[in-house]
Scaffold this motif. Structure first.
Motif, PDB file in Angstrom:
ATOM      1  N   LYS A 213       0.833  -1.210   0.000  1.00 44.00           N
ATOM      2  CA  LYS A 213       0.000   0.000   0.000  1.00 44.00           C
ATOM      3  C   LYS A 213       0.867   1.260   0.000  1.00 44.00           C
ATOM      4  O   LYS A 213       0.576   2.228  -0.721  1.00 44.00           O
ATOM      5  CB  LYS A 213      -0.923  -0.001   1.219  1.00 44.00           C
ATOM      6  CG  LYS A 213      -2.031  -1.042   1.160  1.00 44.00           C
ATOM      7  CD  LYS A 213      -2.912  -0.986   2.399  1.00 44.00           C
ATOM      8  CE  LYS A 213      -4.025  -2.030   2.323  1.00 44.00           C
ATOM      9  NZ  LYS A 213      -4.870  -2.022   3.545  1.00 44.00           N
ATOM     10  N   GLU A 216       2.496   1.598  -3.479  1.00 45.82           N
ATOM     11  CA  GLU A 216       1.513   2.048  -4.468  1.00 45.82           C
ATOM     12  C   GLU A 216       1.236   3.545  -4.328  1.00 45.82           C
ATOM     13  O   GLU A 216       1.142   4.273  -5.329  1.00 45.82           O
ATOM     14  CB  GLU A 216       0.214   1.250  -4.322  1.00 45.82           C
ATOM     15  CG  GLU A 216       0.333  -0.197  -4.767  1.00 45.82           C
ATOM     16  CD  GLU A 216      -0.903  -1.022  -4.456  1.00 45.82           C
ATOM     17  OE1 GLU A 216      -1.061  -2.097  -5.074  1.00 45.82           O
ATOM     18  OE2 GLU A 216      -1.713  -0.593  -3.599  1.00 45.82           O
ATOM     19  N   ARG A 220       2.105   6.446  -7.162  1.00 48.91           N
ATOM     20  CA  ARG A 220       1.117   7.386  -7.711  1.00 48.91           C
ATOM     21  C   ARG A 220       1.626   8.820  -7.619  1.00 48.91           C
ATOM     22  O   ARG A 220       1.454   9.611  -8.545  1.00 48.91           O
ATOM     23  CB  ARG A 220      -0.205   7.252  -6.946  1.00 48.91           C
ATOM     24  CG  ARG A 220      -1.021   6.031  -7.332  1.00 48.91           C
ATOM     25  CD  ARG A 220      -2.452   6.139  -6.809  1.00 48.91           C
ATOM     26  NE  ARG A 220      -2.504   6.208  -5.354  1.00 48.91           N
ATOM     27  CZ  ARG A 220      -2.571   5.146  -4.555  1.00 48.91           C
ATOM     28  NH1 ARG A 220      -2.598   3.926  -5.087  1.00 48.91           N
ATOM     29  NH2 ARG A 220      -2.625   5.289  -3.241  1.00 48.91           N
ATOM     30  N   THR A 226       1.748   0.759 -10.886  1.00 52.77           N
ATOM     31  CA  THR A 226       2.203  -0.430 -10.162  1.00 52.77           C
ATOM     32  C   THR A 226       1.375  -1.654 -10.547  1.00 52.77           C
ATOM     33  O   THR A 226       0.230  -1.540 -10.976  1.00 52.77           O
ATOM     34  CB  THR A 226       2.103  -0.216  -8.637  1.00 52.77           C
ATOM     35  OG1 THR A 226       0.765   0.125  -8.290  1.00 52.77           O
ATOM     36  CG2 THR A 226       3.058   0.868  -8.180  1.00 52.77           C
ATOM     37  N   SER A 228       0.836  -5.340  -8.638  1.00 56.48           N
ATOM     38  CA  SER A 228       1.150  -6.170  -7.470  1.00 56.48           C
ATOM     39  C   SER A 228       0.945  -7.654  -7.769  1.00 56.48           C
ATOM     40  O   SER A 228      -0.080  -8.047  -8.337  1.00 56.48           O
ATOM     41  CB  SER A 228       0.275  -5.758  -6.282  1.00 56.48           C
ATOM     42  OG  SER A 228       0.517  -4.404  -5.947  1.00 56.48           O
TER      43      SER A 228
END
Length: 358
Positions: A213, A216, A220, A226, A228
């Protein structure tokens, strides 16, 4: 009998009675003194430590130490031993450390080991990583646990706060607020054309999930995309790289996880085969051929873990011992791998690196 004889006789009787009284009083005094001496000696003997008590050795504290391989007593084990020594404890002399190997694929076995340790009433348990610490936590809320290299101990519910853990767990985190962004910056510095970043992680590791998290979010903010990918078994790594090819990912971040570390040779080989530059969250990957790592200095964490154990054995309470965040991250690069990938490493980058693998 004359009055004189009578008087003399009476004096004789009187004198005899006094003599006998004196003898009786003397005997009483002697007996009293003897009784007092006997009582004092008896009391002294009672108060003296018994020979068996004096010779009985003190209880040596017992610590359980979780690791991948108990036969490999190098690096982190030695660092932990150094930390204990700094705290006044030497293995084999005034402390016993029981090594416990674990399999990152089997949380149930970790919990079984933990249950045995609870039954054996060890004094402290040392746990590496989030998964193992969570598994052991489920088996005891009383035996002190010193965790090492846990990503976000508050986020995964291990402690109430870093400043005041509040339970039976304390230790060392490898969490830094901006580390995800820092890793991506380093990756972009080496691979400036990378726009799609694959993230390899273990979904069973709560710390990895939070790591994804954070990565990511950092991506951004940098305008990166990304992708995952989960790793639960060896075959997942092969599938993940096939997916990277399909999605045209051009860079890779690999989370730090015991399961992923077990497959490090396979992951490094696949990255080389697919010509994808990768940055790893574990310092060992560049040493086996990975491109580079930006990771916590594990040795320093395990030294501190030894110090934490020593403090707890001396009476400190885990609930009151702040969880430490890492003081240092190490940047490691493998120049041979960089050359094989056709990457040019700036001299300024090499000067910043903590270790260069030739």
């Amino acid at each position: 009998m004359t009055a004189r004889e009578t008087s003399s006789g009476l004096r004789g009787v009187a004198n005899g009675s006094c003599a006998e009284g004196d003898e009786r009083e003397g005997a009483i005094v002697i007996k009293t003194r003897f009784a007092a001496i006997f009582f004092a000696m008896t009391l002294g003997i009672c108060l003296m430590p018994q020979a068996s008590d004096a010779q009985r050795p003190r209880k040596i504290p017992r610590v359980a130490f979780f690791t991948f391989d108990c036969t490999d007593k190098t690096t982190t084990w030695q660092a932990f031993e150094n930390g204990l020594r700094e705290g006044g404890y030497k293995i084999g002399q005034n402390i016993a450390v029981d090594c416990r190997s674990f399999s990152p694929e089997r949380d149930d076995l970790v919990r079984e080991i933990a249950r045995n340790l609870v039954r054996e009433n060890v004094d402290v348990i040392v746990t590496p990583g989030t998964q193992v610490t969570l598994a052991v936590k489920q088996e005891t809320n009383s035996i002190p646990i010193v965790m090492v290299a846990v990503g976000d101990p508050v986020g995964v519910g291990l402690v109430a706060s870093l400043a005041r853990p509040g339970g039976n767990i304390t230790g060392l985190s490898n969490m830094m607020p901006d580390v995800a962004g820092k890793r991506l910056e380093i990756l972009k510095e080496i691979a400036p054309d990378a726009t799609r970043i694959a993230i390899l992680f273990n979904p069973a590791n709560a710390g990895n999930v939070l790591d994804v998290k954070a990565t990511e979010a950092a991506a951004r903010a940098m305008g990166l995309t990304t992708h995952s990918l989960e790793v639960r078994a060896p075959s997942d790594s092969v599938d993940a790289f096939s997916s990277m090819t399909r999605e045209r990912d051009n860079a890779l971040f690999v989370s730090s996880d015991p399961l992923i570390s077990r497959y490090q040779q396979q992951i490094v080989a696949l990255a080389a085969e697919n010509k994808i530059p990768a940055i790893y969250a574990h310092s060992n990957f560049p040493k086996v051929g990975g491109l580079m790592a930006y990771a916590t200095d594990l040795e320093s964490l395990f030294v501190r873990a030894g110090s934490y154990v020593a403090e707890i054995l001396k009476g400190a309470k885990p609930a009151d011992m702040p969880v430490e965040q890492p003081h240092k991250f190490r940047l490691i690069i493998n120049l041979k791998t960089a050359k094989a990938l056709g990457l040019k490493i700036p001299e300024s980058f090499l000067l910043r690196a903590d270790e260069v693998v030739e």
